[in-house]
Design a protein around this motif. Structure first.
Motif, PDB file in Angstrom:
ATOM      1  N   HIS A 102      33.623  47.573  47.977  1.00  6.35           N
ATOM      2  CA  HIS A 102      34.403  46.297  48.300  1.00  6.35           C
ATOM      3  C   HIS A 102      34.939  45.747  47.167  1.00  6.35           C
ATOM      4  O   HIS A 102      36.086  44.869  47.410  1.00  6.35           O
ATOM      5  CB  HIS A 102      33.570  45.065  48.796  1.00  6.35           C
ATOM      6  CG  HIS A 102      32.327  45.056  47.916  1.00  6.35           C
ATOM      7  ND1 HIS A 102      31.268  45.686  47.529  1.00  6.35           N
ATOM      8  CD2 HIS A 102      32.111  43.955  47.377  1.00  6.35           C
ATOM      9  CE1 HIS A 102      30.553  45.115  46.678  1.00  6.35           C
ATOM     10  NE2 HIS A 102      31.028  43.994  46.496  1.00  6.35           N
ATOM     11  N   VAL A 134      28.131  48.274  51.382  1.00  6.23           N
ATOM     12  CA  VAL A 134      27.433  48.513  49.874  1.00  6.23           C
ATOM     13  C   VAL A 134      26.606  49.849  49.854  1.00  6.23           C
ATOM     14  O   VAL A 134      25.919  50.229  51.047  1.00  6.23           O
ATOM     15  CB  VAL A 134      26.329  47.396  49.687  1.00  6.23           C
ATOM     16  CG1 VAL A 134      25.702  47.825  48.563  1.00  6.23           C
ATOM     17  CG2 VAL A 134      27.276  45.850  49.561  1.00  6.23           C
ATOM     18  N   GLY A 139      27.565  48.542  42.252  1.00  8.59           N
ATOM     19  CA  GLY A 139      27.102  47.419  41.636  1.00  8.59           C
ATOM     20  C   GLY A 139      25.608  47.387  41.656  1.00  8.59           C
ATOM     21  O   GLY A 139      24.979  48.131  42.046  1.00  8.59           O
ATOM     22  N   SER A 145      23.777  47.466  44.832  1.00 10.98           N
ATOM     23  CA  SER A 145      23.614  48.806  45.687  1.00 10.98           C
ATOM     24  C   SER A 145      22.331  49.459  45.473  1.00 10.98           C
ATOM     25  O   SER A 145      22.026  50.183  46.583  1.00 10.98           O
ATOM     26  CB  SER A 145      24.805  49.647  45.037  1.00 10.98           C
ATOM     27  OG  SER A 145      24.420  50.362  43.777  1.00 10.98           O
ATOM     28  N   ASN A 199      26.971  43.098  37.195  1.00 11.99           N
ATOM     29  CA  ASN A 199      27.598  42.039  36.840  1.00 11.99           C
ATOM     30  C   ASN A 199      26.303  40.759  37.197  1.00 11.99           C
ATOM     31  O   ASN A 199      26.851  39.691  37.296  1.00 11.99           O
ATOM     32  CB  ASN A 199      28.783  41.559  37.534  1.00 11.99           C
ATOM     33  CG  ASN A 199      28.571  41.915  39.399  1.00 11.99           C
ATOM     34  OD1 ASN A 199      27.713  41.795  39.863  1.00 11.99           O
ATOM     35  ND2 ASN A 199      29.836  41.924  39.711  1.00 11.99           N
ATOM     36  N   SER A 253      26.712  39.280  46.080  1.00 17.11           N
ATOM     37  CA  SER A 253      26.988  37.964  46.712  1.00 17.11           C
ATOM     38  C   SER A 253      26.929  36.865  45.861  1.00 17.11           C
ATOM     39  O   SER A 253      27.241  36.789  44.854  1.00 17.11           O
ATOM     40  CB  SER A 253      26.588  38.040  47.907  1.00 17.11           C
ATOM     41  OG  SER A 253      26.757  39.164  48.845  1.00 17.11           O
ATOM     42  N   ARG A 263      31.834  38.693  36.870  1.00 11.24           N
ATOM     43  CA  ARG A 263      33.007  38.660  37.432  1.00 11.24           C
ATOM     44  C   ARG A 263      33.334  36.931  37.414  1.00 11.24           C
ATOM     45  O   ARG A 263      32.422  36.175  37.387  1.00 11.24           O
ATOM     46  CB  ARG A 263      32.968  38.741  39.029  1.00 11.24           C
ATOM     47  CG  ARG A 263      31.821  38.256  39.652  1.00 11.24           C
ATOM     48  CD  ARG A 263      32.058  38.853  41.318  1.00 11.24           C
ATOM     49  NE  ARG A 263      30.944  38.773  42.095  1.00 11.24           N
ATOM     50  CZ  ARG A 263      30.110  37.354  42.234  1.00 11.24           C
ATOM     51  NH1 ARG A 263      30.697  36.347  41.898  1.00 11.24           N
ATOM     52  NH2 ARG A 263      28.939  37.524  42.944  1.00 11.24           N
TER      53      ARG A 263
HETATM   54  C1  LIG Z   1      25.020  47.665  53.644  1.00  9.97           C
HETATM   55  C2  LIG Z   1      25.668  46.245  53.414  1.00  9.97           C
HETATM   56  N1  LIG Z   1      24.731  45.224  53.269  1.00  9.97           N
HETATM   57  C3  LIG Z   1      25.281  44.164  53.131  1.00  9.97           C
HETATM   58  C4  LIG Z   1      26.773  43.785  52.792  1.00  9.97           C
HETATM   59  C5  LIG Z   1      27.056  42.423  52.407  1.00  9.97           C
HETATM   60  N2  LIG Z   1      27.505  42.454  51.086  1.00  9.97           N
HETATM   61  C6  LIG Z   1      28.773  42.684  50.592  1.00  9.97           C
HETATM   62  S1  LIG Z   1      28.968  42.654  49.093  1.00  9.97           S
HETATM   63  C7  LIG Z   1      27.605  42.450  48.970  1.00  9.97           C
HETATM   64  C8  LIG Z   1      26.908  42.533  47.342  1.00  9.97           C
HETATM   65  C9  LIG Z   1      27.070  43.670  46.576  1.00  9.97           C
HETATM   66  O1  LIG Z   1      26.544  43.294  45.281  1.00  9.97           O
HETATM   67  P1  LIG Z   1      27.006  44.446  44.057  1.00  9.97           P
HETATM   68  O2  LIG Z   1      26.627  45.643  44.488  1.00  9.97           O
HETATM   69  O3  LIG Z   1      26.090  43.883  42.752  1.00  9.97           O
HETATM   70  O4  LIG Z   1      28.740  44.282  43.781  1.00  9.97           O
HETATM   71  P2  LIG Z   1      29.375  43.017  43.331  1.00  9.97           P
HETATM   72  O5  LIG Z   1      29.739  42.293  44.583  1.00  9.97           O
HETATM   73  O6  LIG Z   1      28.565  42.354  42.644  1.00  9.97           O
HETATM   74  O7  LIG Z   1      30.810  43.702  42.799  1.00  9.97           O
HETATM   75  C10 LIG Z   1      26.807  42.317  49.942  1.00  9.97           C
HETATM   76  C11 LIG Z   1      25.243  42.247  49.874  1.00  9.97           C
HETATM   77  C12 LIG Z   1      27.580  44.963  52.686  1.00  9.97           C
HETATM   78  N3  LIG Z   1      28.871  45.037  52.760  1.00  9.97           N
HETATM   79  N4  LIG Z   1      26.957  45.941  53.252  1.00  9.97           N
END
Ligand SMILES: Cc1ncc(C[n+]2csc(CCOP(=O)(O)OP(=O)(O)O)c2C)c(N)n1
Ligand SMILES: [Mg+2]
Length: 350
Positions: free
Chosen positions: A90, A141, A169, A172, A199, A203, A264
């Protein structure tokens, strides 16, 4: 930061008051350093322009910005070839721009225009640029992790020396598929590099509220995968350590993992930097992390060695600012895709 609930295995690396000094740039040639500086500046300015666009309601969908994390994609990508298969998630603007710094196509995509990386049908979280080795980002994710292992396996079966790369991340590893992918990659000796952008947040939640240790590379140990842990805001460490791992992957040694500690500058999504306040992130931390700026640390080191100057940086900044303005204006005027093209790209024709 209160780390009562968690083992602080990262030690100083997670302390925002540390690692503010210029970095060592020994044994890296001037051309590579200048290229890395240039690309990091492009990415920073692109992210800031997108933040501005979001703040002014010019962008429709959500935008996850990676300002502050530029050194990771830039350092890793220096060691990649166009025939490698790179995957993101994302927060992937930097992953793509480090392979192809075409911010005009990114602006067009985020604005939903036909001229964008995914023909305006993907937006910020569905980026694709096959000709430069970027095989896609998705909002789910960990969704791309098994795909990247598959792409790596395909390269191995075709007896190419290409590799798979997937950016993940710290959040993940809370998805089971990541552990299945680590295990499978190791057992099959898949040529893949797992790049962990730790990071410290997923979220709006700090890692201490989610995991028993702040060190993600413990899962590499669990799967007997070689790994390196580095300051993710030091582009030279990222470049050198990922080079060693990538060289070993290309020579048939199987998967490797690199964990890079970063932060970030914006909140989880969109332009505000204070959106996570009240959970665990404080603006004081953000201020300190900004002193660990990967761009400034590289630039200061280069100035010290007289291979760069404040004047040159000013000229470069102005040049990129102008190009960004022009690209944004052009993308704003570009057409949207036509309604009858929406089903055209659902299935891939071989
Ligand atoms: C399977 C799934 N669960 C929950 C979400 C909601 N969500 C979007 S980003 C995120 C956090 C991801 O954190 P990280 O992997 O550390 O990446 P960062 O945002 O810190 O770059 C979550 C829980 C999602 N998009 N997909
Ligand atoms: Mg995170």
């Amino acid at each position: 930061m209160n780390l009562k609930n968690i083992i602080n295995d990262l030690k100083e690396l997670s302390n925002p008051k540390k690692y503010h000094n210029p970095i060592s740039i020994k044994n890296v040639n001037k051309k590579t350093l200048q290229k890395m500086l240039n690309t990091m500046i492009i990415i920073r300015k692109t992210e800031n322009k997108l933040a501005w666009g979001k703040r002014n309601n010019l962008i429709g969908g959500p935008v996850h910005l990676g300002a502050g994390q530029e050194a990771i994609a830039v350092g890793v990508s220096q060691n990649l070839k166009k025939t490698d298969h790179v995957f993101g998630a994302h927060r992937s603007h930097s992953h793509l721009l480090a392979l192809n710094p075409n911010f005009y196509k990114l602006f067009a995509e985020v604005l939903g225009k036909k001229t964008g990386f995914s023909k305006g049908m993907g937006g910020s979280m569905h980026l694709f640029d096959k000709s430069n080795g970027f095989y896609g980002s998705v909002p789910i994710v960990a969704g791309t992790v098994p795909l990247a292992v598959g792409a790596a396996m395909a390269a191995k079966m075709k007896k190419k020396r290409d590799i798979g790369v997937v950016y993940i991340g710290d959040g993940s590893v809370e998805e089971g598929v990541v552990h299945e992918s680590f295990n499978l990659a190791k057992i099959q000796k898949a040529p893949i590099l797992f790049v962990v952008e730790n990071n410290l947040f997923a979220s709006h939640m700090h890692i201490s509220l989610r995991q028993p240790s702040d060190k993600i590379s413990r899962f590499a140990v669990a799967n007997n995968i070689p790994f390196k842990l580095e300051d993710g805001n030091n582009v030279v460490s990222v470049y050198k350590s990922s080079k060693k791992l990538i060289d070993s992957i290309r020579s048939g040694e199987g998967p490797a993992l690199i964990e890079l500690i970063t932060y970030r500058w914006y909140g989880h999504v969109d332009w505000r930097d204070d959106i996570d306040v009240g959970v665990k992130r404080s603006l004081k931390d953000v201020k300190n992390w900004k002193l660990r700026d990967p761009i400034q640390r590289l630039s200061k080191s280069m100035i010290k060695l007289d291979i760069w100057s404040k004047k040159k940086e000013e000229i470069l900044n102005n040049k990129i600012d102008k190009k960004i303005q022009t690209a944004w204006k052009k993308a704003i005027k570009d057409p949207y895709p036509s309604a009858d093209s929406t089903l055209k790209y659902v299935y891939s024709k071989k």
